[in-house]
Design an enzyme around this catalytic site. Structure first.
Site, PDB file in Angstrom:
ATOM      1  N   HIS A   1       0.843  -1.195   0.000  1.00 50.28           N
ATOM      2  CA  HIS A   1       0.000   0.000   0.000  1.00 50.28           C
ATOM      3  C   HIS A   1       0.877   1.244   0.000  1.00 50.28           C
ATOM      4  CE1 HIS A   1      -3.057   2.870   1.129  1.00 50.28           C
ATOM      5  NE2 HIS A   1      -3.964   1.947   0.943  1.00 50.28           N
TER       6      HIS A   1
ATOM      7  N   LYS B   1     -12.979   7.268  -8.485  1.00 49.63           N
ATOM      8  CA  LYS B   1     -12.266   8.502  -8.846  1.00 49.63           C
ATOM      9  C   LYS B   1     -12.786   9.052 -10.177  1.00 49.63           C
ATOM     10  CE  LYS B   1      -7.585  10.052  -9.974  1.00 49.63           C
ATOM     11  NZ  LYS B   1      -7.415   9.766 -11.391  1.00 49.63           N
TER      12      LYS B   1
END
Length: 879
Positions: free
Chosen positions: A138, A545
């Site tokens: 991540h 997004k």
């Protein structure tokens, strides 16, 4: 917090007291008094005291560069300690006694019994259960490994302190250890000085496997068996594989130029080395335990006459594992291996078969209790981890494969493949896939980019089948994207079929997923190689997004539904792979609710889902927490398959279509349509400064020179979370609901909330986001960091946020957010007292940082990084 959380309150208070003592010793009374004054002002500010709020702003704005680091660290570290206490609370005895979770496996089996569920159907469903967690590196995992280790030790201390029979001396010893660990954390730099490499990230993932999942998986399988046995009346099979671990660490090269073929090979070697090391430790202990003399006739016939027959077998395995360790150690050190492949363990069955023979013999000889001890744990680990520890996914972006094939076709005089029509691409690819001759000339020298693609495929070819779980194509848009990867694998000498997985990410790609897969399934060659099995990945981050949370969620639902119907019609087993993140803007939701909100029948072949960075730590970082996570996943999957959610009614679909269109238009109207949005975003959030934080190996942007569209979904969400506007997780959703209600469709919306898990989960997720957002703090970023002519944008967004909050409250018939989950509301309220000063400090530091970016004071830069990690801890997620 309610009475049942008294231990949590006491633990947070104790950890805070020890942190205060540490700060006093390290920094002196003046700094501690300053920190305590800020805390009190923040608390009073939250209680509505305007004078305290102004005093808080004045105090934080006047802190010298010299003192700003310890102040930022104090609030950041307290939030980390709060996270530790809350994580421990979920597995504490107090929590277990106070709550019998309706979401647990045991409660599910009780309901199945009450509903007279078929034993045969339940058994069949449990035997098919699959939870495949794909661990990913991540880029916004903000906590260093050194600190994570100390946090685990603090958690262990809290566990020891829960024993009520401790003597005063024993309690003092544990508390002194706690104080020391907190002091060690204080004197450790929480900010990495160098960015981790992909190999570092892989080692972090394997450390998590070793320290938590290695213990958790056998424990969960025992728990699953015991719970199922009460319902079924018999044990599940020993070879059950309900948990599988895969990884993108070392395999995910999408947008990360540092993940090369050599890195992939190194990580694969390291995984085998680590697996051999862990199994060797287990087998060495087992050799001490299995001293029994009696064995079955079949066992004796197979392994010979020995005084201690089980030890004979186990010691042979120990020797092979020792050789395996040496073999991969040599590879990792670039030495010629000291042992040959014939002496080592390369296949799961080399471990499984002799140990399972031991297991069966012990049971036949009346020693079931011994068979079900350490030996059974090892068998479970072989089933779930195997001798590779985890399978690896390879991921690359679709245009990289197109460019590679185009380079080949240009060289051999066929023209530019990338410019061909889709039908022509497919015809060419199918022809080459069916051909026995190679496509790539031997004397051809590819460009470095194409060579890297081919080298990766060659690394795959060197692995035994099953080591690579699948090849994921990000931004997949056509059938040719999938066929192209198959051709590159064939040309690189891969001798077996590897699942090639299209990842549909944008709104348009999700809508086209059924059409693309239909084209693929119509290709005879393709149907011949997939053996009626197909995996498809659904992208949550980029679709949100691209179109906003509401439109993306509905597109994801419809795509999954369409793919389920298509594959059922064709007799193909479909596995849906969910690319979820920890935040709402990346598909995050409480696991149980998220899974039950999936379309009916979408989980019948199990769950495959990404687990990322800080969510790996929160959900899987401790063995007991990981067991609870597996329990929740298993319960939700079994419930979805045995007690499926309702099909959405036609009028619900119509409403969702409307909500999707309206919310997407609103979202894109702001993010794409307002010319001022990008400069506003860059000013009002720490987006530009995030790139300076050495969090992950992957760059924050696919294209370093691009705008918002080129920014990765994770830093996009991370930036908005930092300034507490949380924009990607709500923009467009509430306004769309409000418009539909104003059209007179409020009754249908309310019925959707009450009767459709998909919709009620979306509303619950919005409520959580709103609870963590703060319009006043967002305004502070604007007033200090944004040009006045752009203020209108922030004002409009905050007004919309406030309106959306009222809309959601009206749907839930509540006057306050999260009032149905009071302990979460209390947790957020507690965190706000410590997160607010970090937000206000961040505003001040960003102002100082941007005043003279060429000559930034090192203390300012360091303190800014600390506020970023501290706010991430306070929000309990990053991106």
């Amino acid at each position: 917090m309610t009475q049942e959380y008294s231990t949590l309150r006491n633990n947070i208070s104790m950890l805070g007291r020890f942190l205060g003592e540490t700060i006093n010793d390290a920094q002196g009374e003046d700094i501690l008094e300053l920190i305590e004054n800020i805390r009190k002002l923040s608390r009073n500010s939250r209680a509505g005291d305007d004078k305290a709020r102004q005093a808080l702003l004045d105090t934080l704005g006047s802190i010298s560069n010299e003192n700003i680091i310890p102040v930022a660290r104090a609030f950041s570290q307290f939030l980390n300690l709060t996270n530790i206490a809350e994580q421990y609370q979920t597995i504490s005895r107090e929590h277990s006694l106070a709550q019998s979770s309706s979401q647990s496996l045991s409660e599910l089996f009780k309901r199945l019994k009450e509903q007279n569920a078929s034993v045969e159907e339940v058994h069949k469903t449990v035997e098919k259960l699959l939870i495949e967690l794909v661990l990913t590196a991540h880029p916004t995992e903000t906590t260093r490994r050194s600190l994570i280790h100390k946090h685990i030790e603090i958690n262990k201390c809290l566990s020891k302190l829960e024993h009520h029979d401790l003597t005063e001396k024993e309690r003092n010893i544990i508390e002194r250890l706690l104080l020391r660990l907190i002091a060690e954390a204080w004197h450790t730099n929480e900010i990495r000085t160098v960015r981790p490499t992909p190999f570092d990230e892989a080692k972090w993932g394997f450390a998590m496997l070793e320290n938590s999942l290695w213990q958790a998986v056998p424990e969960f399988l025992r728990q699953l068996n015991e719970t199922a046995r009460e319902f079924l009346g018999y044990d599940l099979s020993v070879g059950l594989k309900p948990v599988r671990i895969s990884s993108w660490m070392g395999g995910d090269r999408d947008g990360n130029p540092f993940v090369t073929a050599q890195i992939t090979k190194k990580v694969l070697y390291f995984a085998r080395w680590k697996a051999a090391d862990l199994f060797l430790q287990d087998i060495s202990k087992l050799a001490d335990e299995l001293s029994m003399m009696k064995c079955s006739d079949e066992f004796r016939d197979k392994y010979g006459e020995h005084l201690e027959p089980y030890r004979f077998v186990v010691k042979n395995l120990r020797n092979q594992l020792t050789a395996t360790l040496a073999y991969f150690d040599d590879h990792l050190s670039n030495r010629t291996p000291r042992v040959s492949e014939s002496e080592i363990i390369l296949e799961d069955n080399q471990l499984w078969e002799p140990l399972y023979d031991c297991y069966q013999s012990l049971i036949q000889c009346g020693m079931r209790i011994i068979a079900n001890g350490s030996l059974l744990n090892i068998l479970h680990r072989i089933s779930c981890f195997g001798v590779t520890l985890s399978q690896m996914d390879i991921r690359q972006e679709s245009t990289r494969h197109t460019d590679a094939i185009a380079e080949i076709t240009r060289y051999i005089g066929l023209g530019d493949y990338s410019q061909w029509m889709e039908d022509d691409k497919q015809a060419f690819l199918i022809r080459e896939l069916s051909s026995r001759r190679p496509l790539i000339p031997q004397n051809w020298t590819p460009s470095p980019e194409t060579k890297e693609i081919l080298d990766t495929c060659k690394v795959i070819a060197q692995q035994k089948q099953g080591v690579i779980a699948c090849y994921v194509i990000s931004m997949a848009r056509s059938a040719s994207d999938v066929l192209a990867v198959h051709l590159l694998l064939k040309e690189s000498g891969v001798p077996y079929h590897i699942p090639v997985v299209p990842l549909f990410e944008t709104l348009e790609d999700l809508d086209a997923a059924e059409k693309v897969m239909t084209q693929l399934f119509n290709v005879g060659w393709y149907r011949g190689v997939i053996n009626n099995r197909q995996m498809v990945m659904i992208g949550y981050s980029d679709s949100a997004k691209d179109a906003g949370m509401m439109a993306a969620s509905w597109a994801q639902y419809r795509a999954q539904e369409a793919l389920v119907n298509l594959t059922e019609k064709l007799g193909i087993e479909l596995t849906l792979f969910h690319g979820r993140g920890g935040t709402i803007g990346r598909g995050g939701a409480p696991a149980h609710a998220a899974l039950l909100s999936q379309p009916p029948r979408s989980l019948k072949n199990g769950l495959r889902v990404t687990e990322q960075g800080e969510m790996i730590r929160f959900k899987l970082g401790l063995p007991a927490v990981a067991v609870e996570t597996f329990d929740l996943y298993a319960s939700a999957i079994l419930e979805a398959n045995l007690l499926p959610p309702p099909e959405p009614k036609p009028e619900w679909r119509t409403i969702m279509d409307e909500l999707s269109t309206i919310s997407c238009d609103i979202y894109r109207g702001v993010v794409r349509g307002d010319k001022d949005f990008v400069p506003y975003f860059r000013s009002a959030t720490p987006e530009q400064e995030l790139s300076k934080l050495p969090l992950g190996s992957r760059p924050a942007k696919r294209n370093p020179n691009g705008g918002v569209e080129s920014l990765r979904a994770i830093p996009w969400i991370f930036a908005w979370m930092q300034n507490r506007l949380m924009l990607p997780a709500w923009l467009g959703a509430g306004a769309a609901i409000r418009q539909v209600i104003e059209q007179g469709k409020g009754d249908i919306i309310h019925k959707m909330c009450e009767n459709w898990p998909f919709f009620s989960t979306r509303i619950g997720m919005l409520e959580m986001v709103f609870s963590k957002s703060d319009t006043w703090l967002s305004q502070q970023y604007d007033q200090r960091l944004v040009k006045k002519e752009l203020w209108y944008l922030g004002e409009n967004l905050r007004k919309q946020l406030e309106d959306d909050i009222q809309t959601v409250l009206s749907l839930s018939h509540q006057s306050e957010l999260m009032s149905d989950l009071p302990w979460i509301a209390d947790s957020i309220a507690l965190r706000n007292i410590y997160t607010d000063p970090l937000n206000l400090l961040q505003v001040e530091l960003l102002h100082r940082f941007r005043e003279n970016p060429e000559q930034v004071n090192p203390d300012v830069e360091q303190a800014l990084m600390i506020t970023i990690t501290g706010i991430a801890a306070g929000m309990r997620n990053t991106g």
